[in-house]
Motif scaffolding. Structure first.
Motif, mmCIF file in Angstrom:
data_model
loop_
_atom_site.group_PDB
_atom_site.id
_atom_site.type_symbol
_atom_site.label_atom_id
_atom_site.label_comp_id
_atom_site.label_asym_id
_atom_site.label_seq_id
_atom_site.Cartn_x
_atom_site.Cartn_y
_atom_site.Cartn_z
ATOM 1 N N ALA A 251 -2.150 15.437 41.970
ATOM 2 C CA ALA A 251 -2.013 16.478 40.801
ATOM 3 C C ALA A 251 -1.302 17.651 41.231
ATOM 4 C CB ALA A 251 -3.437 16.538 40.439
ATOM 5 N N PHE A 252 -1.566 18.257 42.261
ATOM 6 C CA PHE A 252 -1.146 19.710 42.559
ATOM 7 C C PHE A 252 0.015 19.583 43.743
ATOM 8 C CE2 PHE A 252 -4.094 21.255 39.900
ATOM 9 C CZ PHE A 252 -3.768 22.517 39.470
ATOM 10 N N ASP A 253 0.601 18.481 43.923
ATOM 11 C CA ASP A 253 1.843 18.181 44.641
ATOM 12 C C ASP A 253 3.167 18.724 43.865
ATOM 13 O OD1 ASP A 253 3.772 18.101 46.454
ATOM 14 O OD2 ASP A 253 3.529 16.001 46.733
ATOM 15 N N LEU A 254 3.235 20.185 43.285
ATOM 16 C CA LEU A 254 3.879 20.558 42.373
ATOM 17 C C LEU A 254 5.454 20.428 42.711
ATOM 18 C CD1 LEU A 254 1.886 23.731 41.514
ATOM 19 C CD2 LEU A 254 2.254 21.615 40.240
ATOM 20 N N ALA A 256 6.829 17.919 44.189
ATOM 21 C CA ALA A 256 7.132 16.498 43.978
ATOM 22 C C ALA A 256 7.322 16.442 42.481
ATOM 23 C CB ALA A 256 6.241 15.397 44.381
ATOM 24 N N TRP A 257 6.277 16.897 41.934
ATOM 25 C CA TRP A 257 6.453 16.955 40.307
ATOM 26 C C TRP A 257 7.667 17.365 39.716
ATOM 27 C CZ3 TRP A 257 3.599 13.759 37.469
ATOM 28 C CH2 TRP A 257 2.301 13.576 37.804
ATOM 29 N N ALA A 258 8.229 18.475 40.170
ATOM 30 C CA ALA A 258 9.418 19.231 39.771
ATOM 31 C C ALA A 258 10.377 18.189 40.038
ATOM 32 C CB ALA A 258 9.582 20.633 40.503
ATOM 33 N N GLY A 259 10.637 17.610 41.115
ATOM 34 C CA GLY A 259 11.793 16.685 41.324
ATOM 35 C C GLY A 259 13.020 17.517 41.483
ATOM 36 N N ASP A 260 14.168 16.752 42.047
ATOM 37 C CA ASP A 260 15.407 17.179 42.230
ATOM 38 C C ASP A 260 16.284 17.118 40.943
ATOM 39 O OD1 ASP A 260 14.681 17.568 44.533
ATOM 40 O OD2 ASP A 260 15.151 15.636 45.325
ATOM 41 N N ASP A 261 16.010 16.091 39.985
ATOM 42 C CA ASP A 261 17.096 15.925 38.768
ATOM 43 C C ASP A 261 16.232 16.162 37.793
ATOM 44 O OD1 ASP A 261 18.630 15.205 37.012
ATOM 45 O OD2 ASP A 261 19.210 13.389 37.882
ATOM 46 N N TYR A 262 16.164 17.234 37.149
ATOM 47 C CA TYR A 262 15.456 17.857 35.893
ATOM 48 C C TYR A 262 15.508 16.862 34.568
ATOM 49 C CZ TYR A 262 13.769 20.665 31.980
ATOM 50 O OH TYR A 262 13.065 21.062 30.696
ATOM 51 N N PRO A 263 16.834 16.507 34.163
ATOM 52 C CA PRO A 263 17.051 15.709 32.932
ATOM 53 C C PRO A 263 16.370 14.415 33.251
ATOM 54 C CG PRO A 263 19.115 16.930 33.438
ATOM 55 C CD PRO A 263 18.247 17.257 34.589
ATOM 56 N N THR A 264 16.598 13.590 34.383
ATOM 57 C CA THR A 264 16.244 12.358 34.500
ATOM 58 C C THR A 264 14.861 12.226 34.657
ATOM 59 O OG1 THR A 264 18.080 11.885 35.807
ATOM 60 C CG2 THR A 264 16.235 10.342 36.284
ATOM 61 N N LEU A 293 4.407 22.594 34.501
ATOM 62 C CA LEU A 293 3.912 23.687 35.381
ATOM 63 C C LEU A 293 4.721 23.909 36.665
ATOM 64 C CD1 LEU A 293 1.625 25.463 36.068
ATOM 65 C CD2 LEU A 293 0.496 23.586 37.121
ATOM 66 N N ALA A 294 5.146 22.877 37.064
ATOM 67 C CA ALA A 294 6.012 22.754 38.361
ATOM 68 C C ALA A 294 7.391 23.522 38.157
ATOM 69 C CB ALA A 294 6.186 21.492 39.066
ATOM 70 N N ARG A 295 7.847 23.338 36.919
ATOM 71 C CA ARG A 295 9.176 23.995 36.534
ATOM 72 C C ARG A 295 9.182 25.511 35.990
ATOM 73 N NH1 ARG A 295 14.194 21.834 38.353
ATOM 74 N NH2 ARG A 295 14.048 19.719 38.898
ATOM 75 N N ALA A 296 7.846 25.719 35.988
ATOM 76 C CA ALA A 296 7.495 27.125 35.395
ATOM 77 C C ALA A 296 7.961 27.296 33.896
ATOM 78 C CB ALA A 296 8.224 28.330 36.412
ATOM 79 N N LEU A 297 7.550 26.442 33.102
ATOM 80 C CA LEU A 297 7.693 26.373 31.744
ATOM 81 C C LEU A 297 6.512 26.520 31.024
ATOM 82 C CD1 LEU A 297 10.277 23.586 31.875
ATOM 83 C CD2 LEU A 297 10.757 25.984 31.773
ATOM 84 N N LEU A 381 2.256 28.826 49.004
ATOM 85 C CA LEU A 381 3.693 28.839 48.156
ATOM 86 C C LEU A 381 4.895 28.475 48.966
ATOM 87 C CD1 LEU A 381 2.902 32.460 46.341
ATOM 88 C CD2 LEU A 381 3.104 30.112 45.286
ATOM 89 N N LEU A 382 4.897 28.295 50.136
ATOM 90 C CA LEU A 382 6.163 27.779 50.993
ATOM 91 C C LEU A 382 6.514 26.500 50.482
ATOM 92 C CD1 LEU A 382 5.141 28.820 54.534
ATOM 93 C CD2 LEU A 382 6.830 29.949 53.353
ATOM 94 N N SER A 383 5.438 25.691 50.051
ATOM 95 C CA SER A 383 5.705 24.207 49.633
ATOM 96 C C SER A 383 5.856 24.208 48.030
ATOM 97 C CB SER A 383 4.825 23.222 50.034
ATOM 98 O OG SER A 383 3.390 23.757 49.485
ATOM 99 N N TYR A 384 5.859 25.248 47.386
ATOM 100 C CA TYR A 384 6.100 25.311 45.939
ATOM 101 C C TYR A 384 7.536 25.333 45.495
ATOM 102 C CZ TYR A 384 1.362 25.831 44.384
ATOM 103 O OH TYR A 384 -0.191 25.579 44.243
#
Length: 799
Positions: A251-254, A256-264, A293-297, A381-384
């Motif tokens: 849930a808070f592995d942010l 991984a939630w953000a990912g590398d490809d935002y549109p996909t 949340l991971a993308r700070a939106l 925060l190093l892993s965020y």
């Protein structure tokens, strides 16, 4: 079996029993015994109340409950809190001892039942999806908030996997890899993910099992045919575990939630939301909320949470929604620490995510408490993700700068420099480095950093420009007219964002210092009108609190400023209320200004509004101020009502004496001398003596009033003009001409320039030119002659 006996023989039973006495009724004077018991079962916790006088009222909430009687009960709070219970905690009394409140896990199932004189409250654990009561607890890897196994802070546990399928189903399940959409839904993927174990055909250790299997011939050929059929799909089965080993995203592995490809990633989540229904749709919306949340939106995330709450989520889903909403509030700086799960639940050292969001929640208003979690938060925060990390570091840096904590700000700035150079291109880093130099009293270096940041025409550049102006003002390098010119150019050259509120507040303060109160009030009203209804607006109103303090402080020290105070109240009264703190400090100061200027009606209305929202000692203090204003306006009956309605439960000695004096003065104002004397019983001092003398004067007891005022005039302090005047009036009404003459000879000069000027000369016995008192016949003749002359003058002026 009786429930009490069932509870007594259960395992892990802990009971606290005490004999309490309820207030006796009118019919029976003997106290009724009340027994309180708490106990723990494996599946539920119980609170039992035995009361012979009737059942109490029980209110059940989502995270706690309340038990209330009609009269006060001496609850054993210390004993209850000292007894361990898995589900019943936080016992507190309220309503002057009539009620007992307790906490239990949010979403817990609560059953209340009564049997004769016993009231039972049974609290079971919150329901867990896909788990029957009594089933084994799932593995720790399903914990949604845990940073590592065993580090869970909040008991939000993913459902356990279903029972192990047959070998053929397991083989087919292993052949299907987990899709991205399934990994983005922790609960759904935890349900769909098979248990990866060796096939049941391979193990040979059990010697006893083959005996019954050997008696049945069909199982022998079945494995043979199965093994023979397995080699064809063996090729695709071999690489499947490599794809399948990716676990569901925590849930808070942010990152991984953000990912590398935002549109996909966003497209996968939107597809999952569109294809799901019911509980699965809520899970998909929760996944989208974690992604935002991971993308700070925060704006998009709050919209997703609102959509999820409209679908009637389950108790565990509601708790996840609450956590995510608290995280979004912490992200944009609008969190309420008293109502946040990250603050109410105490973190463990291993729950690093909890420390991050706890610090972000507390930072804007309670920096001292937030600082305790800062080392763990900075490490986590190093892993965020970069966007979220920059947003949280900026929030922490702003709070440390406002709290003037140079050591903490230095750690945060170093973290910003180390991690990707956050803020190095938008002026943010220079802004915080300038603030750090300012805290170290290095003015020149701070101005250098601010100048470098101000070269960028963006949010942080303009904030640096405002800080530079304030720093030069404080150091004497810039005067108020120069600051006004720079701030006005900044204000009209760039509009928008929270920097405008800082610039407006600084500009209004400069207007106040140069005496342009009207312009300062316009700035204050602009803050309220433009920013009063948004989260950023509330921060702007907090910034405007300094401007309001400067304006009221200027009015307090400036003679003849009553009209400006009235203008502030009439034009911007609502903004003043929004800007003020919980104690109503600025509104009370404004009410004093209005009362001092004679606007008692407006002052009383303002203090009435403050008293309605105040509680406890603050309400009592506001009540005393309001009663004083009403007495000055001659409204003694209203003052008595206010004193009765705002009395605190246990005021201190000074407040109690002040309240008694005001009550006595109100009775004296209304002409009730005896009640005023009763209120003054036991009180000494000049103020009490003055109220006694005033009561005697209003009652027409002229000799007694003359003696009381004479005692006041004989003190060591300088007499008040009112005391001198009323003493002379009482002596005149009592027929004591000698006392009036003595007062005129002694205090005539003391009344010069007051409203009593000339009173003593008028009351003293008239003298003839020879220095002897005039007779009544002489005085009557002179009055008749004056009347005749007045008649001649009227006839002469007539046409």
């Amino acid at each position: 079996m009786h429930p009490c006996r069932t509870l007594s023989i259960s395992l892990a039973l802990l009971s606290v029993t005490t004999a309490l006495t309820a207030p006796a009724s009118a019919a029976d004077s003997t106290p009724a015994p009340i027994t309180v018991q708490t106990g723990d079962h494996a599946d539920f916790s119980r609170l039992a109340l035995v009361n012979a006088q009737g059942a109490p009222a029980v209110d059940v909430g989502s995270c706690g409950g309340r038990v209330a009687f009609s009269q006060a009960v001496p609850w054993p709070v210390e004993a209850l809190n000292g007894t361990y219970s898995r589900r019943l905690t936080g016992f507190q009394t309220g309503e002057e001892g009539r009620s007992l409140t307790m906490d239990w896990p949010c979403g817990a199932r609560v059953t209340v039942r009564r049997e004769r004189r016993i009231t039972f409250i049974d609290v079971t654990d919150p329901p867990r999806p896909a788990r029957k009561p009594g089933a084994p607890v799932p593995a720790p890897e399903g914990v949604l908030l845990a940073e590592a196994p065993g580090a869970s802070v909040f008991p939000v546990i993913a459902p356990p996997p279903p029972p192990e399928p047959p070998p053929a189903q397991a083989a087919s399940a292993q052949a299907a890899p987990i899709s991205l959409a399934e990994r983005l839904t922790p609960v759904a993927s935890a349900q769909a993910q098979p248990v990866v174990q060796a096939p049941p055909v391979a193990p040979t250790p059990p010697p006893a099992t083959p005996q019954p299997v050997a008696k049945v011939p069909p199982p022998k050929p079945e494995p043979a045919r199965t093994v023979a059929a397995v080699p064809p799909p063996a090729a695709p089965l071999t690489p499947a575990p490599a794809v399948q080993t990716d676990p569901p995203i925590r849930a808070f592995d942010l990152d991984a939630w953000a990912g590398d490809d935002y549109p996909t990633r966003k497209q996968h989540l939107e597809q999952r939301i569109a294809e799901s229904q019911g509980r699965a749709r809520v899970d998909a919306l929760l996944a989208m909320a974690r992604f935002t949340l991971a993308r700070a939106l925060p704006e998009e995330g709050r919209a997703v949470l609102d959509a999820a709450e409209s679908l009637t989520p389950g108790p565990d889903q509601r708790y996840e929604l609450r956590l995510l909403r608290d995280a979004f509030h912490a992200l944009d700086g609008t969190a309420d620490p008293d109502d946040s799960q990250f603050v109410r639940a105490q973190p463990t050292p291993a729950a690093a995510d909890h420390h991050v969001w706890r610090s972000a929640t507390l930072a804007p208003t309670r920096w001292t408490a937030a600082k305790s979690s800062l080392p763990i938060a900075l490490k986590r925060l190093l892993s965020y993700p970069a966007d979220l990390r920059g947003r949280l570091l900026t929030l922490l840096a702003e709070s440390a700068g406002e709290a003037a904590d140079g050591a903490a700000l230095n750690l945060i700035v170093l973290e910003m420099i180390t991690l990707d150079g956050i803020g190095s291109t938008d002026g943010r880093l220079d802004l915080f480095r300038g603030r750090l130099a300012e805290l170290h009293n290095e003015t020149a270096e701070a101005l250098t950093h601010y100048k470098r940041a101000a070269a960028l025409p963006n949010l942080y550049g303009h904030r640096a420009q405002v800080r530079s102006i304030e720093l030069r003002l404080a150091s004497g390098a810039l005067d108020d007219p120069g600051a006004i010119a720079e701030l006005e150019s900044l204000r009209y050259a760039w509009r928008g964002g929270d920097v405008e509120t800082d610039a407006l507040a600084a500009l209004g303060a400069a207007y106040t210092r140069v005496g342009r109160i009207d312009a300062a009030l316009d700035i204050f009203g602009l803050l309220g009108r433009r920013f009063g209804a948004t989260a950023r607006g509330r921060a702007a109103l907090t910034t405007g609190r300094g401007l309001l303090d400067a304006v009221i402080g200027h009015l307090e020290t400036t003679p003849g400023s009553a009209l400006d105070a009235l203008s502030l109240q009439v034009r911007y009264g609502r903004t003043v209320a929004l800007t003020d703190d919980d104690a109503g400090t600025q509104q009370r100061r404004l009410a004093r200004l209005l009362a001092r200027g004679g606007f008692t009606l407006e002052a009383a209305r303002l203090l009435h509004t403050v008293a309605e929202t105040a509680r406890g000692a603050e309400r009592a203090a506001v009540g005393l101020e309001l009663a004083r204003v009403l007495l000055d306006a001659g409204r003694g009956t209203e003052a008595l009502a206010v004193l009765d309605h705002t009395a605190g439960p246990a005021p201190d000695a000074q407040a109690a004496e002040r309240r008694a004096l005001l009550r006595a003065e109100a009775f004296a104002t209304e002409g009730e001398a005896m009640r005023a004397f009763d209120a003054l019983r036991g009180l000494t001092g000049p103020e009490a003596a003055r109220i006694r003398a005033d009561s005697l004067f209003r009652a027409g007891e002229w000799p007694a009033a003359r003696a009381a005022y004479a005692q006041l005039l004989g003190g060591t302090d300088a007499p008040l003009p009112d005391d001198i005047a009323f003493h002379a009036l009482a002596a005149f009404r009592a027929g004591d001409d000698a006392a009036v003459t003595a007062a005129a000879e002694r205090h005539s000069t003391a009344l010069a320039g007051t409203r009593w000027a000339g009173l003593l000369d008028a009351l003293a016995a008239p003298l003839d030119p020879a220095g002897k008192p005039l007779s009544s016949a002489t005085v009557s003749g002179q009055l008749a002659a004056a009347d005749a002359l007045a008649g001649v003058l009227r006839r002469w002026k007539a046409p």
